[in-house]
Scaffold this motif. Structure first.
Motif, PDB file in Angstrom:
ATOM      1  N   CYS A  81       0.799  -1.283   0.189  1.00  0.00           N
ATOM      2  CA  CYS A  81       0.116  -0.013  -0.075  1.00  0.00           C
ATOM      3  C   CYS A  81       0.664   1.430   0.005  1.00  0.00           C
ATOM      4  CB  CYS A  81      -0.981   0.170   1.197  1.00  0.00           C
ATOM      5  SG  CYS A  81      -2.290  -1.229   1.096  1.00  0.00           S
ATOM      6  N   GLY A  82       0.213   2.297  -0.462  1.00  0.00           N
ATOM      7  CA  GLY A  82       0.848   3.777  -0.710  1.00  0.00           C
ATOM      8  C   GLY A  82      -0.244   4.592  -0.581  1.00  0.00           C
ATOM      9  N   LEU A 109      -7.739   0.599   3.479  1.00  0.00           N
ATOM     10  CA  LEU A 109      -6.973   1.146   4.346  1.00  0.00           C
ATOM     11  C   LEU A 109      -6.095   2.239   4.056  1.00  0.00           C
ATOM     12  CD1 LEU A 109      -5.847   0.948   7.389  1.00  0.00           C
ATOM     13  CD2 LEU A 109      -4.336  -0.718   6.779  1.00  0.00           C
ATOM     14  N   ALA A 110      -5.468   2.007   2.879  1.00  0.00           N
ATOM     15  CA  ALA A 110      -4.604   2.980   2.116  1.00  0.00           C
ATOM     16  C   ALA A 110      -5.328   4.471   1.842  1.00  0.00           C
ATOM     17  CB  ALA A 110      -3.885   2.430   0.625  1.00  0.00           C
ATOM     18  N   GLU A 111      -6.370   4.175   1.484  1.00  0.00           N
ATOM     19  CA  GLU A 111      -7.177   5.464   1.335  1.00  0.00           C
ATOM     20  C   GLU A 111      -7.536   6.397   2.500  1.00  0.00           C
ATOM     21  OE1 GLU A 111      -8.468   6.852  -1.538  1.00  0.00           O
ATOM     22  OE2 GLU A 111      -8.659   5.216  -3.041  1.00  0.00           O
ATOM     23  N   ALA A 112      -7.910   5.629   3.582  1.00  0.00           N
ATOM     24  CA  ALA A 112      -8.028   6.312   4.688  1.00  0.00           C
ATOM     25  C   ALA A 112      -6.840   6.696   5.377  1.00  0.00           C
ATOM     26  CB  ALA A 112      -8.734   5.133   5.644  1.00  0.00           C
ATOM     27  N   PRO A 150     -15.922  -0.751   7.698  1.00  0.00           N
ATOM     28  CA  PRO A 150     -15.376  -1.868   7.955  1.00  0.00           C
ATOM     29  C   PRO A 150     -14.231  -2.029   9.146  1.00  0.00           C
ATOM     30  CG  PRO A 150     -15.603  -1.256   5.633  1.00  0.00           C
ATOM     31  CD  PRO A 150     -15.856  -0.048   6.558  1.00  0.00           C
ATOM     32  N   TRP A 151     -14.067  -3.059   9.896  1.00  0.00           N
ATOM     33  CA  TRP A 151     -13.219  -2.969  10.945  1.00  0.00           C
ATOM     34  C   TRP A 151     -11.991  -2.663  10.660  1.00  0.00           C
ATOM     35  CZ3 TRP A 151      -9.259  -6.380  11.737  1.00  0.00           C
ATOM     36  CH2 TRP A 151      -8.936  -7.348  10.540  1.00  0.00           C
ATOM     37  N   ARG A 152     -11.333  -3.036   9.565  1.00  0.00           N
ATOM     38  CA  ARG A 152     -10.015  -2.893   9.314  1.00  0.00           C
ATOM     39  C   ARG A 152      -9.589  -1.297   9.331  1.00  0.00           C
ATOM     40  NH1 ARG A 152      -7.073  -7.018   7.206  1.00  0.00           N
ATOM     41  NH2 ARG A 152      -8.065  -8.955   6.693  1.00  0.00           N
ATOM     42  N   ILE A 153     -10.755  -0.452   8.789  1.00  0.00           N
ATOM     43  CA  ILE A 153     -10.247   1.015   8.805  1.00  0.00           C
ATOM     44  C   ILE A 153     -11.226   1.772   9.968  1.00  0.00           C
ATOM     45  CG2 ILE A 153      -9.858   0.756   6.388  1.00  0.00           C
ATOM     46  CD1 ILE A 153     -12.544   2.181   5.921  1.00  0.00           C
ATOM     47  N   LYS A 154     -11.701   1.027  10.737  1.00  0.00           N
ATOM     48  CA  LYS A 154     -12.645   1.610  11.823  1.00  0.00           C
ATOM     49  C   LYS A 154     -11.697   2.777  12.551  1.00  0.00           C
ATOM     50  CE  LYS A 154     -16.400   0.446  14.624  1.00  0.00           C
ATOM     51  NZ  LYS A 154     -17.299  -0.426  15.315  1.00  0.00           N
ATOM     52  N   SER A 155     -10.470   2.377  13.137  1.00  0.00           N
ATOM     53  CA  SER A 155      -9.806   3.379  14.011  1.00  0.00           C
ATOM     54  C   SER A 155      -9.482   4.445  13.330  1.00  0.00           C
ATOM     55  CB  SER A 155      -8.565   2.704  14.630  1.00  0.00           C
ATOM     56  OG  SER A 155      -7.724   2.181  13.638  1.00  0.00           O
ATOM     57  N   VAL A 156      -9.043   4.286  12.107  1.00  0.00           N
ATOM     58  CA  VAL A 156      -8.461   5.488  11.172  1.00  0.00           C
ATOM     59  C   VAL A 156      -9.772   6.499  10.780  1.00  0.00           C
ATOM     60  CG1 VAL A 156      -7.586   6.402   8.861  1.00  0.00           C
ATOM     61  CG2 VAL A 156      -6.770   4.216  10.041  1.00  0.00           C
ATOM     62  N   VAL A 157     -10.846   5.818  10.469  1.00  0.00           N
ATOM     63  CA  VAL A 157     -11.843   6.613   9.974  1.00  0.00           C
ATOM     64  C   VAL A 157     -12.465   7.574  11.571  1.00  0.00           C
ATOM     65  CG1 VAL A 157     -14.506   6.580   9.578  1.00  0.00           C
ATOM     66  CG2 VAL A 157     -12.742   5.065   8.271  1.00  0.00           C
TER      67      VAL A 157
END
Length: 226
Positions: A81-82, A109-112, A150-157
């Motif tokens: 990712c990047g 995740l990369a977008e977030a 989605p749980w993978r990006i929840k903390s970032v969101v």
């Protein structure tokens, strides 16, 4: 025939055209098709009108006076990712562009992560009126509470939403054609081993400079309507 023309027009850049100008453009594409097609079929006015209804012009829009706009984009190639982004003022002047390499992950995740990085930079620099644009409709909808995260990006969101609430930031969705500078910076991230932040236009790659000028000069791209 309509599908052939639309496929050829995708991604084209052009200055805003009148209806006559669009007709000339479409006829030019038609003339570029295989000769045997044109022998068999003579495009009617109705065909040209149908093609025109299937396309729309898209361009990067400058933010209102006193606002700055962040465009961000994530990239994921074979799991690596990047991300990249650019911050500009209401005249289209670049304040900062960045490319951030990441570890293994997903495109969401990369977008977030990329959006959060850019927003944090803007806040740390003391900017108060900030618009953040992302090509990811999922990310936009998550930050606006339109859909579950989605749980993978929840903390970032959650971090993005906290900034939005505390600082009054505006998050918007944009089309890929409006986000080409950020997309190019995201592609660059895969060639890097550390975060790169550019604050001078002259230090940017030639392709990035060109895309910045395309946006500043209000040059449009043709997008096929869905």
């Amino acid at each position: 025939m309509v599908s052939k023309v639309i496929n050829k027009i995708k991604g084209w850049h052009l200055k805003l055209l009148s209806s006559g100008g669009r007709a000339v453009l479409i006829r030019h594409v038609l003339l570029a098709l295989n000769v045997h097609i044109l022998v068999a079929v003579h495009p009617t006015k109705a065909t040209i009108a149908t093609i025109e209804r299937c396309i729309t012009e898209v361009k990067w829009l400058k933010p209102p006076l006193l606002f700055i706009k962040l465009n961000s984009d994530g990239s994921c190639v074979n799991g690596n990712c990047g991300g990249g982004g650019v911050v500009r003022d209401n005249c289209g002047k670049m304040f900062m562009a960045y490319a951030i390499p990441m570890s293994q992950g997903t495109s969401n995740l990369a977008e977030a992560e990329t959006l959060l990085f850019g927003l944090k930079w803007c806040v740390q620099q003391g900017y108060g009126l900030i618009i953040g644009e992302t090509y990811s409709l999922l990310l936009h909808n998550c930050t606006q509470g339109i859909c579950s995260t989605p749980w993978r990006i929840k903390s970032v969101v959650m971090e993005v939403k906290t900034l939005v609430e505390q600082k009054g930031l505006i998050i918007r969705h944009c089309f890929r054609e409006e986000n080409q500078v950020a997309d190019k910076m995201a592609s660059l991230s895969h060639q890097l081993e550390e975060v790169y932040i550019f604050t001078y236009f002259d230090k940017l790659l030639r392709q990035v400079k060109g895309l910045l000028n395309v946006d500043r000069w209000k040059i449009s791209a043709l997008r096929v309507k869905k």
